[in-house]
Structure formats: C-alpha cells, structure tokens
Design a protein around this motif. Structure first.
Motif, mmCIF file in Angstrom:
data_model
loop_
_atom_site.group_PDB
_atom_site.id
_atom_site.type_symbol
_atom_site.label_atom_id
_atom_site.label_comp_id
_atom_site.label_asym_id
_atom_site.label_seq_id
_atom_site.Cartn_x
_atom_site.Cartn_y
_atom_site.Cartn_z
ATOM 1 N N ALA A 177 4.015 3.078 9.200
ATOM 2 C CA ALA A 177 4.447 3.185 7.978
ATOM 3 C C ALA A 177 4.640 1.701 7.295
ATOM 4 C CB ALA A 177 5.491 4.253 7.582
ATOM 5 N N LEU A 178 3.739 1.021 7.673
ATOM 6 C CA LEU A 178 3.931 -0.468 7.125
ATOM 7 C C LEU A 178 2.997 -0.745 6.183
ATOM 8 C CD1 LEU A 178 5.042 -2.276 10.488
ATOM 9 C CD2 LEU A 178 6.655 -1.663 8.762
ATOM 10 N N SER A 179 3.190 -1.892 5.279
ATOM 11 C CA SER A 179 2.225 -1.930 4.368
ATOM 12 C C SER A 179 1.021 -2.650 5.088
ATOM 13 C CB SER A 179 2.585 -3.001 3.438
ATOM 14 O OG SER A 179 1.709 -3.677 2.502
ATOM 15 N N THR A 180 -0.355 -2.436 4.789
ATOM 16 C CA THR A 180 -1.185 -3.028 5.217
ATOM 17 C C THR A 180 -1.747 -4.250 4.534
ATOM 18 O OG1 THR A 180 -2.813 -1.537 4.181
ATOM 19 C CG2 THR A 180 -2.330 -1.023 6.240
ATOM 20 N N GLU A 181 -0.974 -4.711 3.431
ATOM 21 C CA GLU A 181 -1.291 -5.935 2.352
ATOM 22 C C GLU A 181 -0.339 -6.895 2.634
ATOM 23 O OE1 GLU A 181 -2.081 -4.496 -1.304
ATOM 24 O OE2 GLU A 181 -3.670 -3.114 -0.525
ATOM 25 N N VAL A 231 -0.552 -9.695 5.082
ATOM 26 C CA VAL A 231 -0.707 -9.343 6.400
ATOM 27 C C VAL A 231 -1.712 -10.057 7.115
ATOM 28 C CG1 VAL A 231 -1.542 -7.017 7.434
ATOM 29 C CG2 VAL A 231 0.411 -7.135 5.940
ATOM 30 N N SER A 232 -2.797 -10.564 6.385
ATOM 31 C CA SER A 232 -4.102 -11.217 6.928
ATOM 32 C C SER A 232 -3.500 -12.396 8.004
ATOM 33 C CB SER A 232 -4.804 -11.954 5.830
ATOM 34 O OG SER A 232 -4.228 -12.975 5.186
ATOM 35 N N GLY A 233 -2.258 -12.794 7.961
ATOM 36 C CA GLY A 233 -1.653 -13.529 8.871
ATOM 37 C C GLY A 233 -1.194 -13.124 10.190
ATOM 38 N N LEU A 234 -1.150 -11.615 10.302
ATOM 39 C CA LEU A 234 -0.693 -11.213 11.540
ATOM 40 C C LEU A 234 -1.883 -10.806 12.360
ATOM 41 C CD1 LEU A 234 1.836 -8.315 10.219
ATOM 42 C CD2 LEU A 234 2.393 -10.411 11.275
ATOM 43 N N ALA A 235 -1.877 -11.062 13.755
ATOM 44 C CA ALA A 235 -2.574 -10.681 14.689
ATOM 45 C C ALA A 235 -3.954 -11.036 14.307
ATOM 46 C CB ALA A 235 -2.763 -9.124 14.824
ATOM 47 N N VAL A 236 -4.181 -12.422 14.288
ATOM 48 C CA VAL A 236 -5.453 -12.977 13.835
ATOM 49 C C VAL A 236 -6.725 -12.773 15.062
ATOM 50 C CG1 VAL A 236 -4.421 -14.526 12.119
ATOM 51 C CG2 VAL A 236 -4.884 -15.198 14.515
ATOM 52 N N ASN A 237 -6.195 -12.501 15.985
ATOM 53 C CA ASN A 237 -7.346 -12.355 17.223
ATOM 54 C C ASN A 237 -7.695 -11.046 17.461
ATOM 55 O OD1 ASN A 237 -4.522 -12.153 18.303
ATOM 56 N ND2 ASN A 237 -5.427 -12.567 20.229
ATOM 57 N N ALA A 259 0.856 -1.094 -0.033
ATOM 58 C CA ALA A 259 0.136 -0.020 -0.007
ATOM 59 C C ALA A 259 0.883 1.124 -0.042
ATOM 60 C CB ALA A 259 -1.276 0.152 1.045
ATOM 61 N N ARG A 260 1.832 1.363 0.724
ATOM 62 C CA ARG A 260 2.743 2.338 1.054
ATOM 63 C C ARG A 260 3.774 2.060 1.908
ATOM 64 N NH1 ARG A 260 1.175 6.221 5.701
ATOM 65 N NH2 ARG A 260 -0.218 4.839 6.733
ATOM 66 N N ALA A 261 4.988 2.910 1.545
ATOM 67 C CA ALA A 261 6.100 2.971 2.448
ATOM 68 C C ALA A 261 6.912 1.833 2.351
ATOM 69 C CB ALA A 261 5.853 3.365 3.967
ATOM 70 N N GLN A 262 6.528 0.976 1.259
ATOM 71 C CA GLN A 262 7.535 -0.330 1.014
ATOM 72 C C GLN A 262 8.425 0.068 0.148
ATOM 73 O OE1 GLN A 262 6.146 -2.778 2.838
ATOM 74 N NE2 GLN A 262 7.945 -4.512 2.062
ATOM 75 N N LEU A 263 9.744 -0.251 0.785
ATOM 76 C CA LEU A 263 11.013 0.139 -0.282
ATOM 77 C C LEU A 263 11.468 -0.644 -1.194
ATOM 78 C CD1 LEU A 263 12.891 2.324 2.599
ATOM 79 C CD2 LEU A 263 11.175 3.075 0.852
ATOM 80 N N GLY A 264 10.900 -1.926 -0.977
ATOM 81 C CA GLY A 264 11.317 -3.159 -1.451
ATOM 82 C C GLY A 264 12.596 -3.660 -1.194
ATOM 83 N N VAL A 313 -5.687 -3.528 13.479
ATOM 84 C CA VAL A 313 -4.514 -4.098 13.017
ATOM 85 C C VAL A 313 -4.118 -3.187 11.776
ATOM 86 C CG1 VAL A 313 -3.269 -6.140 12.019
ATOM 87 C CG2 VAL A 313 -4.874 -6.463 13.862
ATOM 88 N N ARG A 314 -4.996 -2.925 10.921
ATOM 89 C CA ARG A 314 -4.505 -2.053 9.646
ATOM 90 C C ARG A 314 -4.105 -0.482 10.053
ATOM 91 N NH1 ARG A 314 -8.482 -5.454 6.848
ATOM 92 N NH2 ARG A 314 -10.017 -3.941 7.792
ATOM 93 N N ALA A 315 -4.967 0.187 10.975
ATOM 94 C CA ALA A 315 -4.393 1.146 11.581
ATOM 95 C C ALA A 315 -3.199 1.282 12.162
ATOM 96 C CB ALA A 315 -5.632 1.786 12.467
ATOM 97 N N PHE A 316 -2.947 0.170 12.993
ATOM 98 C CA PHE A 316 -1.602 0.167 13.783
ATOM 99 C C PHE A 316 -0.461 0.035 12.696
ATOM 100 C CE2 PHE A 316 1.865 -2.503 15.528
ATOM 101 C CZ PHE A 316 2.170 -1.873 16.647
ATOM 102 N N LEU A 317 -0.551 -0.952 11.795
ATOM 103 C CA LEU A 317 0.599 -1.025 10.746
ATOM 104 C C LEU A 317 0.735 0.310 9.997
ATOM 105 C CD1 LEU A 317 -0.447 -4.499 9.460
ATOM 106 C CD2 LEU A 317 1.430 -4.004 10.967
#
Length: 330
Positions: free
Chosen positions: A92-96, A72-78, A36-41, A84-88
C-alpha cells in the motif's frame, strides 16, 4: 590525492540530472506528482516529533528532522521496474513518491549527550530542517550536547552542522566522523571529477566538514565515542559510512544511518540497492551482514529513514527478513 577507486562490479553513484538539480540546496522546492494511493500525507505541525525510551542505564530519544519526498525511480535501481512497482503496491505504498522520515538519535548516559547526525538545516529540502525546534519541544537544550557523530556526509545528515553565521551549530560539542568518509569528500579535485549535478553535494559536504568551531575526531572501525557508544564500519552507501552501536547493559541497539534506508525493500529484497547508494554491490554486502548480525544477536535497530520513531527488531524469514516495530510498555 586521487579519487577513491571502486570495484569493477560496483554501481557508481549516478543520480539523474533531474533528481539532483531538484534537490540541490540552492534550488526551488521539489515538485513531485501526487501519490498513486494510500498516501496519507505529512503529519500536521502539532504532532509530537520526539520519542524517548530507556536502554539499560541510558535514555534514548528519537527526534525528527522532518521528512523527504523523492521519486520512487530512485528505489531498487537494479531491479525490474514492474516488479518494484508491484512490490510497493502490495504494501500500500505509492508507486511514484517515496516518503522518508528522518530520525535522529540522542543518547544520554552519565555526563554524555551524544547526537547522531545533525540534519540538513535550511539548505536542502523544505520538508526537512526541523531537528532543533523539535529538540526544543522535547525539552532538550541544544547546548547541552557533548558529542556529535556524523554517519556520513550526505545533505540530510551533515548540512545542518552550520548555523546562520557558518559556525558549528553546537560550539561546545566534540565532533566525530569516519576517517575514510572525511578523506573521500575532502580529496583534491573531487568537485571537478564528478558530474555537474553532483557538485552541490561535494561542496556541501566540504563546507560542512570545514565549518568553523568543529574540531573533528576522525574515527576508525570500533572507535568508542563515549562509554557504551561506538561506531562500526558500514560502507557502501558512501565510501566511509559508519553506524552507531549503543550497548549500555541491555539489548544493544544499532543506529543504522543509511546502511539501510527503506523498511520494506531492504528487508524483503536486501539484494536491491538505491540510486543514492554510491557502491551498490558493497551496500548489499554490508546490508546482509547487518541483517544477519541484528537477527542473530537480537539487536534492536534504528533506521534513519524508517517510519517514525524507526526502532524495531529484525526477524529472519527464509532468505529474507522482516522489520518488527518495537513494542513499548506504557
């Protein structure tokens, strides 16, 4: 032998069919959405992939096996997905897409050269499997390794134990794995008891443990592998997961394995667990214990999936914690 029974409040390891099939060693390369953003590769091929420092009278080198790219769907599944998306996003982490480094530790002390985990070789994701070439670039002879410790038998930690001839990748080394970890993966009938999408993981673990040329020492809690290097029980991510404690005359360092696997969520929200944590409740219990121990005893920690080189300290912040990357004197 019966499959290990988990507590009623445990969350059983149930990745989605899509996630597991996309990651199976025999499958094509993983296809993921653009961040989504801030992913430098990923870094270019010429970047250094090893980092050495001293701890007491030992030399420690962190060597990369590459990286993993997982949904990212595998993170913080509970946890609530919007939270979770707001936290990431706030970091500045990808939400995907979750980008995970793979940091291996080589400990050199006296005559011992102890490697923690062996990566995934060419049997998992195409972005990993660089351990041995990066070790060579660091000027370390693979055949000089005297001990190999496996924290747990997930693909990115043990599948690289076999060479192209299905023999132990370091034939002269002593191999160590937790007794509970070995017993879980090797129990009779496990392949038939797990979902079809999990069978590749079970078979890969069994094939790795049964590799020709590795005579395994089965470890219990507090087993000393070499002077100043021992393991502690850290179950939850897998039933017999172990972490490695290095205490060589200076501040101790704890190589966490996957007892903690995300440098932001695990510290700020230690109550969140991930899809690949086989027992969610126990993972959280273990993680809180390790965070408190590292903070109280002023231990350094090394996270296998933390940003390279993954070494830092744990600082309490209210009911949570923060990871402080280590500073180096040049």
């Amino acid at each position: 032998m019966r499959i290990r029974e988990f507590r009623e409040d445990a969350v059983i390891y149930r990745p989605t069919r899509r996630d597991l099939l996309s990651m199976a060693a025999a499958m094509p390369a993983l296809t993921l959405p653009v961040a989504a953003r801030a992913q430098l590769g990923p870094p270019p091929a010429g970047n250094p992939a090893h980092f050495s420092f001293t701890l007491g009278d030992a030399t420690l080198t962190v060597i990369s096996d590459g990286h993993l790219e997982l949904p990212v769907s595998g993170l913080a599944v509970n946890a609530d997905r919007d939270e979770v998306r707001a936290f990431l996003g706030s970091y500045a982490l990808s939400t995907e897409q979750n980008y995970s480094h793979t940091n291996h530790l080589l400990i050199e002390r006296g005559d011992a050269k102890v490697l923690v985990d062996v990566g995934s070789g060419d049997r998992f994701l195409p972005t990993a499997g660089r351990l041995w070439e990066n070790m060579e670039a660091a000027g370390i002879d693979r055949d000089s390794i005297t001990h190999v410790i496996i924290t747990h038998a997930h693909p990115d930690h043990i599948w690289g134990v076999r060479d192209g001839f299905d023999e132990a990748i370091v034939p002269g080394a002593q191999y160590f794995i937790g007794r509970a970890e070995r017993n879980y993966w090797m129990q009779d009938g496990l392949v038939d008891q797990v979902p079809a999408e999990m069978q590749q993981f079970v078979l890969g673990a069994r094939n790795s443990i049964e590799v020709d040329g590795a005579d395994w020492t089965l470890m219990e809690n507090d087993h000393e592998v070499a002077p100043g290097i021992r393991v502690i029980d850290t179950p939850g991510h897998t039933p017999g997961h172990m972490s490695v404690l290095v205490d060589t005359g200076d501040r101790p360092l704890l190589a966490l394995g996957d007892a903690m696997s995300h440098v932001w969520t695990n510290f700020v929200h230690p109550e969140w667990y991930n899809e690949f944590d086989m027992d969610g409740a126990q993972t959280v219990e273990t993680r809180r214990r390790l965070l408190e121990m590292a903070a109280t005893e002023e231990m350094a920690v090394l996270g296998y999936h933390f940003p390279f080189p993954g070494v830092g300290h744990v600082k309490p912040e209210g009911d949570a914690y923060r990871f402080i990357p280590a500073l180096w004197r040049w």
